[in-house]
Scaffold this active site. Structure first.
Site, PDB file in Angstrom:
ATOM      1  N   ILE A   1      45.752  25.443 -44.010  1.00 43.55           N
ATOM      2  CA  ILE A   1      44.375  24.995 -44.263  1.00 43.55           C
ATOM      3  C   ILE A   1      43.525  24.976 -42.996  1.00 43.55           C
ATOM      4  CG2 ILE A   1      44.970  23.675 -46.334  1.00 43.55           C
ATOM      5  CD1 ILE A   1      44.706  21.123 -44.562  1.00 43.55           C
TER       6      ILE A   1
ATOM      7  N   HIS B   1      59.235  23.787 -41.422  1.00 44.73           N
ATOM      8  CA  HIS B   1      58.298  24.843 -41.791  1.00 44.73           C
ATOM      9  C   HIS B   1      58.196  25.853 -40.660  1.00 44.73           C
ATOM     10  CE1 HIS B   1      55.963  21.584 -39.918  1.00 44.73           C
ATOM     11  NE2 HIS B   1      55.049  22.481 -39.545  1.00 44.73           N
TER      12      HIS B   1
END
Length: 125
Positions: free
Chosen positions: A40, A110
């Site tokens: 984002i 991640h």
């Protein structure tokens, strides 16, 4: 705030919520072992995050506790996402921040895929 990778998994972290469908994400890949979605707050023209579907805080946690199928599936997913994004040529960078010193902000393993421009040196000098 950086994360201590030795802490227990927090199932209220943003990636856990994405996995449960509680928070939307612009997904580009999903299978039994991994989910990939656009960051984002991209730091490069192409910035995709790949997360394992299992509850792992860090690479150490994942490599020590995930099944062989989970490990293989996640690693293959990272490659599949890079190929599908068309970033294999002229190149891309993988980054996994683990722990406080590396600036890990979300306590779920991640991998960042960065591409789309020359990325410069590995570390700031």
């Amino acid at each position: 705030m950086p994360i201590d990778p030795t802490l227990p998994y927090d199932d209220q972290n943003v990636f856990a919520k994405i996995l449960r469908g509680e928070i939307p994400a612009k997904k580009v890949y999903e299978d039994d072992y991994a989910v990939a979605f656009h960051d984002i707050a991209p730091q490069a023209p192409h910035h995709i995050l790949v997360i394992p579907t299992g509850a792992y805080v860090s690479w150490d946690d994942f490599s020590g506790n995930a099944s062989d199928a989970e490990i293989a599936g996640f690693v293959r997913a990272v490659g599949a996402v890079a190929r599908a994004a068309g970033v294999v040529e002229p190149g891309y960078r993988l980054l996994a921040n683990i722990g406080v010193d590396a600036g890990q902000e979300v306590p779920h393993l991640h991998v960042h895929i960065f591409a789309g421009r020359p990325l410069g040196p590995m570390l700031a000098r």
